[in-house]
Write a protein that holds these residues in place. Structure first.
Motif, short mmCIF file in Angstrom:
data_model
loop_
_atom_site.label_atom_id
_atom_site.label_comp_id
_atom_site.label_asym_id
_atom_site.label_seq_id
_atom_site.Cartn_x
_atom_site.Cartn_y
_atom_site.Cartn_z
N ALA B 86 0.79 -1.21 0.03
CA ALA B 86 -0.16 0.01 -0.15
C ALA B 86 0.90 1.31 0.06
CB ALA B 86 -0.80 0.10 1.14
N LEU B 87 1.94 1.21 0.56
CA LEU B 87 2.82 2.41 0.81
C LEU B 87 3.52 2.46 -0.37
CD1 LEU B 87 4.54 2.76 4.38
CD2 LEU B 87 3.24 4.36 3.05
N THR B 88 4.01 1.43 -0.97
CA THR B 88 4.84 1.46 -2.35
C THR B 88 3.70 2.15 -3.39
OG1 THR B 88 5.61 -0.58 -1.64
CG2 THR B 88 6.27 0.25 -3.68
N LEU B 89 2.65 1.45 -3.39
CA LEU B 89 1.51 2.24 -4.37
C LEU B 89 1.46 3.62 -4.15
CD1 LEU B 89 -1.46 -0.52 -4.18
CD2 LEU B 89 0.47 -0.22 -6.00
N ALA B 90 1.07 3.96 -2.98
CA ALA B 90 1.47 5.51 -2.76
C ALA B 90 2.29 6.35 -3.04
CB ALA B 90 0.90 6.04 -1.14
N GLY B 91 3.36 5.63 -3.07
CA GLY B 91 4.82 6.02 -3.62
C GLY B 91 4.81 6.40 -5.11
N ILE B 92 4.39 5.22 -5.74
CA ILE B 92 4.19 5.13 -7.30
C ILE B 92 3.31 6.35 -7.65
CG2 ILE B 92 3.57 4.20 -9.17
CD1 ILE B 92 4.39 1.41 -7.81
N ALA B 93 2.02 6.48 -7.01
CA ALA B 93 1.13 7.39 -7.49
C ALA B 93 1.64 8.85 -7.28
CB ALA B 93 -0.06 7.12 -6.60
N GLY B 94 2.48 8.99 -6.04
CA GLY B 94 2.78 10.31 -5.81
C GLY B 94 4.10 10.65 -6.78
N ALA B 95 5.00 9.57 -7.12
CA ALA B 95 5.92 9.84 -8.29
C ALA B 95 5.21 10.32 -9.39
CB ALA B 95 6.78 8.76 -8.24
N VAL B 96 4.45 9.43 -10.03
CA VAL B 96 3.68 9.89 -11.28
C VAL B 96 3.14 11.30 -11.30
CG1 VAL B 96 1.92 9.25 -12.70
CG2 VAL B 96 3.18 7.52 -12.05
N LEU B 97 2.62 11.66 -10.14
CA LEU B 97 1.79 12.86 -9.90
C LEU B 97 2.97 14.02 -9.99
CD1 LEU B 97 -0.70 14.89 -9.13
CD2 LEU B 97 0.08 14.28 -6.69
N MET B 98 4.05 13.86 -9.46
CA MET B 98 5.12 14.87 -9.23
C MET B 98 5.73 14.98 -10.46
SD MET B 98 4.71 15.88 -6.41
CE MET B 98 5.92 17.14 -6.04
N LEU B 99 5.91 13.88 -11.42
CA LEU B 99 6.50 14.00 -12.39
C LEU B 99 5.71 14.56 -13.57
CD1 LEU B 99 9.24 12.87 -13.49
CD2 LEU B 99 8.13 10.79 -14.42
N SER B 100 4.13 14.23 -13.30
CA SER B 100 3.21 14.79 -14.39
C SER B 100 3.29 16.38 -14.20
CB SER B 100 2.10 14.30 -14.18
OG SER B 100 2.00 13.04 -14.45
N LEU B 101 3.38 16.89 -13.04
CA LEU B 101 3.16 18.27 -12.64
C LEU B 101 4.39 19.00 -13.23
CD1 LEU B 101 1.88 18.64 -9.01
CD2 LEU B 101 0.61 19.27 -11.07
N ALA B 102 5.61 18.45 -12.87
CA ALA B 102 6.61 19.06 -13.54
C ALA B 102 6.72 19.20 -14.98
CB ALA B 102 7.91 18.18 -13.10
N THR B 103 6.27 18.20 -15.72
CA THR B 103 6.22 17.96 -17.12
C THR B 103 5.43 19.05 -17.84
OG1 THR B 103 6.75 15.74 -17.10
CG2 THR B 103 5.92 16.70 -19.07
N THR B 104 4.14 19.07 -17.04
CA THR B 104 3.18 20.19 -17.50
C THR B 104 3.67 21.67 -17.46
OG1 THR B 104 1.48 18.46 -16.96
CG2 THR B 104 0.78 20.65 -17.28
N LEU B 105 4.16 21.75 -16.30
CA LEU B 105 4.61 23.17 -15.77
C LEU B 105 5.80 23.54 -16.95
CD1 LEU B 105 3.50 24.86 -13.62
CD2 LEU B 105 5.71 24.26 -12.31
N PHE B 106 6.72 22.76 -17.06
CA PHE B 106 7.88 22.92 -17.76
C PHE B 106 7.29 23.21 -19.43
CE2 PHE B 106 11.06 21.17 -20.90
CZ PHE B 106 12.23 22.11 -20.55
N LEU B 107 6.71 22.21 -19.89
CA LEU B 107 6.39 22.52 -21.42
C LEU B 107 5.18 23.52 -21.56
CD1 LEU B 107 5.71 18.67 -22.44
CD2 LEU B 107 7.50 20.30 -23.04
N THR B 108 4.38 23.57 -20.37
CA THR B 108 3.66 25.01 -20.64
C THR B 108 4.36 26.34 -20.60
OG1 THR B 108 1.65 23.62 -19.81
CG2 THR B 108 1.48 26.06 -19.75
N ILE B 109 5.06 26.31 -19.60
CA ILE B 109 5.91 27.65 -19.52
C ILE B 109 6.85 27.87 -20.77
CG2 ILE B 109 8.20 28.79 -18.67
CD1 ILE B 109 7.18 27.47 -16.04
N LYS B 110 7.30 26.68 -21.56
CA LYS B 110 8.17 26.77 -22.55
C LYS B 110 6.99 27.22 -23.95
CE LYS B 110 10.66 23.80 -24.94
NZ LYS B 110 11.27 22.55 -25.13
#
Lengths: 100, 229
Positions: B86-110
């Protein structure tokens, strides 16, 4: 054709005033600075066009203070909204007629 | 109320625009009005490519999660393992979320820079506020649920609240977001019906739907205008 041209609103025959009305029509309130940025105008130029629209009763001015900085915010009036809608309709009609 | 009317008017003319190629003066006026309305009230630099990448991250995350959960375990400690998982799953979800946010922010600013538009303006402010209110509500709701130990509805809640946020924010960016939100809500409700299949619904919602709409937006707004994301 003549008739339609008469329906165009004199207050909006200027690009800047048309721009101001476009921004006001889709935003509840718009600050002076936002308008200035959107339309890329100088303070004086924008202010004079805003005065004309205010005198026509198409927009309302709200002045307030955010902290110590005075902010001026503009809002379209219902008269302004009606006039702008009619102007847009007339523009569309003219184009349609010219096409046919 | 009357703003709404103008919004409709403005959509009406978006459709009439396509056939106008002559009559420069009045057409110019209408074009200028339209672009002013869009520029002042919508944030249109949102990158479609980031949607595609978000979908890919989500699918990758879902695949890893799937391997974790459904691999036939040779170990006899499956029950014990589930808690660690359960913890690992939450970790995966969190990592996907952070990566998505970072990508969206980066590409949108560009992209905003390429289109010569401000990233932080009234359009993006409105977009964020309207996105964040339902999203934060959902986040708190889910946090409370997990605190109270009610786990069954957590997976669907993510999809439902995310969908509502998108529907709410669509007025301030590309209209495709609206339909994407509706689909997420539908998937969330589906996941509520079938509690064991949360992961599949997540993969569909956060993965496939993002890839699909990301592609649509990319083709419509980025490729067509010759401005690569």
């Amino acid at each position: 054709m003549k008739n339609l041209l008469l329906q165009l609103n004199k207050a909006f025959d200027n690009k800047i005033r048309l721009g101001i009305m476009s921004v006001l029509a889709v935003n509840r309130t718009v600050s002076f600075n936002h308008l200035k940025e959107m339309l890329e105008l100088t303070d004086g130029n924008l202010a004079s066009h805003l005065k004309i629209l205010e005198a026509a009763g198409y927009l309302r001015v709200h002045k307030s203070f955010s902290g110590r900085k005075p902010t001026t915010v503009y809002e379209i009036t219902s008269e302004g909204n009606v006039a702008f809608s009619q102007h847009l309709k007339a523009l569309e009609e003219i184009i349609k007629q010219q096409e046919s | 109320m009357y703003h709404f009317k103008n919004f409709i008017l403005y959509f009406v003319f978006q459709s009439t625009f396509k056939d106008m190629n002559n009559n420069p003066e009045y057409i110019d006026d209408l074009r200028a009005i339209r672009s002013m309305m869009e520029k002042s009230s919508r944030f249109l630099s949102l990158s479609g490519l980031s949607g595609i990448l978000m979908g890919v991250y989500a699918l990758a995350g879902a695949w890893v999660a799937y391997r974790l959960i459904y691999l036939p375990p040779p170990s006899p400690y499956r029950q014990v393992m589930m808690n660690d998982v359960a913890l690992t799953l939450a970790g995966i979800a969190g990592a996907v979320l952070m990566l998505s946010l970072a990508t969206t922010l980066f590409l949108t600013i560009k992209r905003a820079q390429k289109l010569n538009q401000k990233v932080w303006g009234p359009g993006s402010k409105q977009l964020l506020i309207n996105l964040l209110i339902p999203l934060a509500t959902g986040g708190l709701f889910i946090a409370i649920l997990s605190w109270r130990g009610v786990y069954e509805v957590i997976a669907p809640s993510f999809l439902i609240f995310y969908g509502i946020s998108l529907v709410n924010a669509a007025k301030f960016t590309h209209p495709e977001i609206f339909y994407m939100g509706l689909i997420q809500i539908g998937l969330g409700l589906g996941a509520t019906f079938l509690p064991g299949y949360g992961l599949l619904f997540w993969a569909a919602g956060f993965g496939l739907v993002h890839i699909f709409y990301g592609t649509v937006m990319y083709l419509r707004y980025e490729k067509k205008k010759g401005i690569p994301a």
